[in-house]
Design an enzyme around this catalytic site. Structure first.
Site, PDB file in Angstrom:
ATOM      1  N   LYS A  66       0.888  -1.240  -0.416  1.00 58.97           N
ATOM      2  CA  LYS A  66       0.014  -0.109   0.029  1.00 58.97           C
ATOM      3  C   LYS A  66       0.735   1.088  -0.035  1.00 58.97           C
ATOM      4  O   LYS A  66       1.898   1.277   0.705  1.00 58.97           O
ATOM      5  CB  LYS A  66      -0.762   0.154   1.169  1.00 58.97           C
ATOM      6  CG  LYS A  66      -1.988   0.922   1.380  1.00 58.97           C
ATOM      7  CD  LYS A  66      -3.052   0.730   2.512  1.00 58.97           C
ATOM      8  CE  LYS A  66      -4.172   1.835   2.700  1.00 58.97           C
ATOM      9  NZ  LYS A  66      -5.006   1.571   3.478  1.00 58.97           N
ATOM     10  N   SER A 141      -9.969   1.423   2.671  1.00 60.06           N
ATOM     11  CA  SER A 141      -9.105   2.172   1.808  1.00 60.06           C
ATOM     12  C   SER A 141      -7.857   1.366   1.045  1.00 60.06           C
ATOM     13  O   SER A 141      -7.403   1.904   0.130  1.00 60.06           O
ATOM     14  CB  SER A 141      -8.399   3.353   2.635  1.00 60.06           C
ATOM     15  OG  SER A 141      -7.512   2.807   3.475  1.00 60.06           O
ATOM     16  N   SER A 165      -9.930  -0.801   6.745  1.00 60.38           N
ATOM     17  CA  SER A 165      -9.370  -0.606   5.384  1.00 60.38           C
ATOM     18  C   SER A 165      -8.726  -1.822   4.950  1.00 60.38           C
ATOM     19  O   SER A 165      -8.543  -1.863   3.740  1.00 60.38           O
ATOM     20  CB  SER A 165      -8.546   0.483   5.543  1.00 60.38           C
ATOM     21  OG  SER A 165      -9.345   1.803   5.371  1.00 60.38           O
TER      22      SER A 165
HETATM   23  N1  GLN Z   1     -13.466   4.146   6.211  1.00 58.58           N
HETATM   24  C1  GLN Z   1     -12.832   4.439   7.592  1.00 58.58           C
HETATM   25  C2  GLN Z   1     -12.314   5.938   7.502  1.00 58.58           C
HETATM   26  O1  GLN Z   1     -12.365   6.439   6.273  1.00 58.58           O
HETATM   27  C3  GLN Z   1     -11.709   3.574   7.539  1.00 58.58           C
HETATM   28  C4  GLN Z   1     -10.215   3.905   6.998  1.00 58.58           C
HETATM   29  C5  GLN Z   1      -8.975   3.036   7.307  1.00 58.58           C
HETATM   30  O2  GLN Z   1      -9.231   1.943   7.937  1.00 58.58           O
HETATM   31  N2  GLN Z   1      -7.959   3.482   6.946  1.00 58.58           N
HETATM   32  O3  GLN Z   1     -11.551   6.439   8.404  1.00 58.58           O
END
Ligand code: GLN
Length: 472
Positions: A66, A141, A165
């Protein structure tokens, strides 16, 4: 055993001289160049096979990483214009571990900007598409890491999980994902979003390789003050190569939070399918108990207050002086304008969160929102711990809803709330959580999530192997 780990098998073949050491990487690079133009998996892609392979536990194994994990000499953008040209001068501890073990990082994967989002659509480099159906989001994400695995480019990828995410994209693309116990994997070199919840974790096409990668990346790192020694010895590595342990099912205790399954946005077929799988597990000996914890519906609210606050502080370093592109000239010592111009490079979702976080942390509102959220976090953690202390796991669907369309309006938070509630429990409490695929309904992948007490990854990964054998 029906399902053998692809990485585990490759490494075994390599030891026996039964495979070309370059074959795996060559194939991955070829697949990447075919799939990336369609799916937009990578922000930065490597095209060359390395001259020399390092001998180690991942010798010649391709992996996708990532793009919020820093890689020395290889551009790391967090999917943001502000870091579009950032080439780190050092590597994250986790990257050093991968390289020491001979893994070949074939590219840096697309993601929501600074890991803020659930659909992979806030990336400044355009959205990643779901390999199962390109009209759908792959989930975010860690959208590119999931797509890299689900499209068959690689069998291993690294994601990060602050509030789901790793697990949401795993659920929506039909792969395996683990959010480890907070402190189990070094965060040194992970660009922070909300650092009290951020955790790097493995994603894989199969349960054995998920365990194998986790056994390698989970270790104490003196460079990360929140890192811990894990209690497993060789146990996790053994799980990767052992037969699935069906005895586990007879000892398994599952608790199912009623309020989450009754979530107003949950889709009927998801819930029906979940109960079908639960009753199969029950027939095999698992004990199942429904629990009621209305506070779990408030998990997203608590999470966002904390996440936005930490983000507003963590992202202050991107000002064009310390980090980030410099697009403005300093005039008349007007640092405010200079700062604002450089920071205009953030996308809308990131700006929204920084502004809300700064507001929440301001005098007066701090006590009203931030302190209160910390208290609620402690209550949620204690309640979950009390449910887990008899050796139970909490079980939920990996996602209460089907993958959303790629052009879904992300300002409509109703559905996103349904996604977040089951997943963020693990981040607020620092617990490990695993998402496993359980097949599909009319072409849409279905999945289950299990949350365990801290340091129960050995149990979760053993369960992943059993579930894989039973349901896929
Ligand atoms: N959807 C969550 C957020 O926007 C999770 C994001 C994540 O785990 N990086 O904060």
């Amino acid at each position: 055993m029906k399902k053998r780990g692809k990485v585990v098998s490759f490494i075994e073949d390599l030891k026996n001289g039964a495979t070309d050491p370059y074959a795996y990487v060559e194939r991955a690079l070829e697949e990447a160049s075919r799939k990336d133009p369609v799916l937009n998996i990578f922000i930065t892609m490597k095209s060359e096979v390395p001259d020399k392979l390092v001998n180690g536990k991942l010798a010649g194994v391709p992996i996708a990483v990532k793009d919020n994990i820093v890689t020395k000499g290889l551009r790391t953008t967090c999917a943001s214009r502000i870091l579009e040209n950032f080439v780190p001068q050092y590597s994250a501890t986790i990257v050093k571990i991968l390289e020491r073990e001979g893994a070949v990082i074939i590219g840096k994967t697309n993601m929501d900007e600074f890991a803020m989002g659930a659909l992979g659509t806030t990336s400044a480099f355009g959205p990643t598409l779901n390999p199962i159906n390109t009209k759908l989001s792959p989930g975010g994400s860690s959208s590119g890491s999931a797509a890299a695995v689900a499209s068959g480019v690689v069998d291993l990828a690294l994601g990060s999980d602050t509030g789901g995410s790793i697990r949401l994209p795993a659920a929506w693309t039909g792969i395996f994902g683990l959010k480890p116990t907070y402190g189990a994997v070094s965060r040194f070199g992970l660009i922070s979003y909300a650092d009290s919840m951020d955790q790097i974790g493995p994603m894989s096409s199969n349960a054995s390789d998920l365990a194998y990668l986790f056994s390698i990346i989970s270790s104490f790192d003196p460079l990360d003050p929140t890192s811990s020694h894990n209690p497993w010895g060789n146990r996790i590595e053994e799980i990767a190569s052992k037969e699935p342990d069906f005895d586990l099912l007879r000892k398994l205790k599952l608790k199912i939070p009623r309020e989450l399954l009754n979530h107003p946005q949950a889709e009927e077929y998801v819930i029906e399918e979940f109960w079908r799988k639960i009753s199969t597990l029950e027939k095999e000996g698992a004990q199942v108990e429904e629990i009621s914890e209305p506070i779990l519906l408030k998990v997203p609210q608590v999470y966002y207050v904390i996440a936005f606050s930490e983000a507003s502080s963590n992202l202050a370093r991107f000002d064009g002086v310390r980090y980030g592109s410099r697009i403005a000239e300093l005039e008349d010592n007007d640092w405010d304008s200079y700062y604002m111009m450089n920071r205009s490079l953030f996308g809308w979702e990131v700006k929204r969160r920084i502004m809300l976080g700064a507001f929440i942390l301001s005098k007066g509102y701090y006590e009203m929102y931030y302190s209160l959220a910390l208290k609620a976090r402690a209550v949620i953690k204690r309640k979950i711990e009390s449910h887990l202390k008899d050796g139970s796991l909490i079980a939920t669907p990996g996602s209460l809803i089907s993958p959303l369309p790629i052009n879904y309006d992300a300002t409509d938070l109703s559905k996103l709330n349904a996604i977040d509630a089951p997943l963020m429990i693990a981040n607020l409490g620092g617990f490990p959580a695993l998402t496993v695929p359980t097949g599909s309904v009319s072409g849409t992948p279905t999945s289950m999530q299990f949350v365990g007490p801290s340091w129960s990854e050995d149990k979760l990964l053993s369960l992943a192997k059993v579930m894989e054998e039973m349901f896929t």
